[in-house]
Design an enzyme around this catalytic site. Structure first.
Site, PDB file in Angstrom:
ATOM      1  N   SER A   1      -2.126  -2.163   1.934  1.00 23.83           N
ATOM      2  CA  SER A   1      -0.944  -1.328   2.059  1.00 23.83           C
ATOM      3  C   SER A   1      -0.281  -1.584   3.417  1.00 23.83           C
ATOM      4  CB  SER A   1      -1.316   0.142   1.841  1.00 23.83           C
ATOM      5  OG  SER A   1      -0.177   0.927   1.628  1.00 23.83           O
TER       6      SER A   1
ATOM      7  N   ASP B   1       1.492  -1.347  -9.364  1.00 27.12           N
ATOM      8  CA  ASP B   1       1.776  -0.749  -8.058  1.00 27.12           C
ATOM      9  C   ASP B   1       3.277  -0.507  -7.939  1.00 27.12           C
ATOM     10  OD1 ASP B   1       1.989  -0.043  -5.388  1.00 27.12           O
ATOM     11  OD2 ASP B   1       0.644  -1.615  -4.677  1.00 27.12           O
TER      12      ASP B   1
ATOM     13  N   HIS C   1      -1.770   0.842  -6.869  1.00 27.12           N
ATOM     14  CA  HIS C   1      -1.863   0.572  -5.434  1.00 27.12           C
ATOM     15  C   HIS C   1      -3.324   0.453  -5.002  1.00 27.12           C
ATOM     16  CE1 HIS C   1       0.158   0.275  -1.609  1.00 27.12           C
ATOM     17  NE2 HIS C   1      -0.438   1.332  -1.096  1.00 27.12           N
TER      18      HIS C   1
END
Length: 506
Positions: A355, A440, A472
């Site tokens: 991320s 995602d 994600h």
């Protein structure tokens, strides 16, 4: 449509009757997606009303605003009242005092800032008077629960790289209840002498504990993982305070391989945190497990760089609008300081992250000046301009990036987009593994695919692993096993000198 709503019903021990949707006809969520749960609701002690959390927005406003409120539904009149009207940030987790006199909840001040300080508020239900009980406490409230006597509350809070339980009096007096290299993951007061809590650390998954808030004695009462843990040697976990480029001290967790021998040299991994505003605490993860990395023969360097909870509001907020700035210098400070150690093989250091940690890896790839020999980025932001128009959380992009890329008069936004990793691919020269989930919507898989193509076009050794059925996070166990295998195959290939020359040229 799948819009979660709260229902109330009568229950005689066998069946439900009089089922009522207390948000009938409203196109809003309660609990709020994606993480809301039962903590979004609270009965008044007399059972005459129920409080719930909702962000009553739709369309573009829903993507731009974090302004949720606490609503009170009266069972007899079927009327709903907004208790936090005019409080513009997230208002969540309502909880009534045992006598029903007060409502407590977590409240963020600023609309659009999802990582603002979460304050502990109480409201006098008779007068409507509100009070911030943590205005003198420079840390955020993760979870709250009333003490059985109603004279204080317990909260969990990220504090100096750990998550601990604190007691907050109605007089705003705050006392730390737990200590040590742990994260407390939940809390439930039983009586004045007992709390039940879940706890984990970098070296142990969740177990359940009892805590005496007076003596501060902690006892384990579940031993679910004992048999497995008894068979495993964990590496030593050490806290180091490393000096940053602006002369501050940064807590950095170092995890050593089991049976560490200081006379040997070990490859090292810099762990880059996501969030971006998520503490590098004593977390336990089945994917980003620092002990598992250490067990594969690596020394792990995990800095609490700028922009993380647990070190006061100034440290937390510094990162907004400064993505390629001080927090990246913090990473270099930790890397360079640890490289001085005789037991670290400075020629074989890697950097990994997911991320915002993936963004960090992409950014480091263009700026690291030969510090690293391998990179791994999961679900990372490669192109900030593309991210701005792709993500489903516009408030996040607006706050953290400072605004839109086309707003040429916005100096903060322009500075952010100038640091986008895709603008520095001409400097990429280090092997990189890229992983991403195709479901995602926070950071689209096209970001990872673009980074992979860029690396290949530059002639940089690169691999890509796409999970067609993950978001994600990698959540399915078999995918997690595959992810770990590919993760360590890649690191071993580039960071362990015994790897053959021919293998590195594959």
């Amino acid at each position: 449509e799948e819009i979660p709503h709260p229902y109330i019903a009568s229950f005689d021990g066998k069946q439900l009757t009089d089922i009522t949707d207390i948000m009938e006809g409203e196109p809003y969520e309660s609990p709020m997606k994606p993480f809301g749960g039962i903590e979004s609701f609270a009965w008044t002690p007399d059972s005459k009303a129920v409080a719930y959390t909702s962000r009553k927005k739709t369309g573009m406003e829903y993507s731009l605003s974090t302004n949720s409120d606490i609503y009170l539904y009266d069972l007899s009149t079927q009327e709903t009242k907004n208790l936090t009207e005019g409080m513009m940030g997230y208002d969540t987790t309502p909880a009534f005092s045992p006598d029903g006199k007060y409502l407590a909840w977590g409240s963020m001040e600023r609309e659009g800032y999802e990582s603002d300080k979460n304050r502990l508020f109480i409201m006098n239900m008779e007068t409507g008077e509100k009070q911030d009980l943590t205005s003198d406490f420079d840390y955020s409230t993760d979870e709250l629960a009333w003490s059985p006597d109603g004279k204080s509350l317990y909260i969990r809070s990220a504090y100096q790289g750990e998550i601990h339980i604190f007691k907050v009096g109605l007089d705003k007096k705050i006392e730390q209840i737990t200590t040590g290299y742990y994260d407390y993951a939940s809390l439930a007061p039983v009586n004045d002498n007992c709390l039940i809590a879940m706890r984990h650390s970098l070296s142990q998954p969740d177990e359940i504990y009892s805590i005496d808030p007076q003596s501060k004695e902690v006892k384990e009462i579940s031993f679910e993982n004992k048999d497995i843990l008894d068979q495993i040697t964990m590496g030593k976990v050490e806290e180091r305070w490393i000096k940053t480029t602006d002369n501050k001290k940064m807590l950095t967790w170092i995890v050593y391989p089991p049976h560490f021998d200081p006379s040997k040299k070990y490859p090292a991994i810099l762990y880059c945190q996501g969030g971006p505003q998520q503490p590098v605490s004593q977390f336990w993860s089945y994917r980003w497990n620092l002990q598992l990395m250490a067990a594969n023969g690596y020394i792990v360097i995990a800095p609490n760089r700028r922009g993380l909870y647990g070190f006061g509001q100034e440290w937390l907020e510094q990162i907004s609008g400064d993505y390629g700035g001080q927090n990246m210098k913090d990473y270099f400070s930790a890397t360079d300081e640890m490289k001085k150690e005789p037991f670290i093989d400075g020629d074989h250091m890697g950097a990994v992250g997911a991320s915002y940690g993936g963004f960090s890896v992409y950014w480091l790839a263009g700026h690291h000046q030969k510090r690293f020999k391998a990179f791994i980025a999961h679900a990372g932001i490669y192109n900030l301009e593309q991210q701005y128009v792709e993500t489903e959380e516009m408030w996040f992009a607006n706050w953290d990036m400072g605004g839109a890329p086309w707003d040429k008069k916005n100096a903060t936004a322009q500075r952010t987009f100038a640091t986008s990793p895709h603008k520095f691919v001409d400097q990429w020269d280090t092997p990189i593994l890229i992983t991403h989930g195709e479901y995602d919507f926070r950071i689209l898989a096209s970001q990872g695919m673009s980074a992979f193509n860029a690396a290949k076009l530059r002639g940089v050794p690169a691999e890509m692993l796409i999970f067609p059925d993950e978001s994600h996070w990698i959540l399915k166990p078999q995918n997690g096993v595959l992810w770990q295998r590919i993760f360590f195959r890649w690191l071993d290939r580039w960071l362990k000198p015994q790897a053959t020359t021919t293998d590195q040229q594959k």
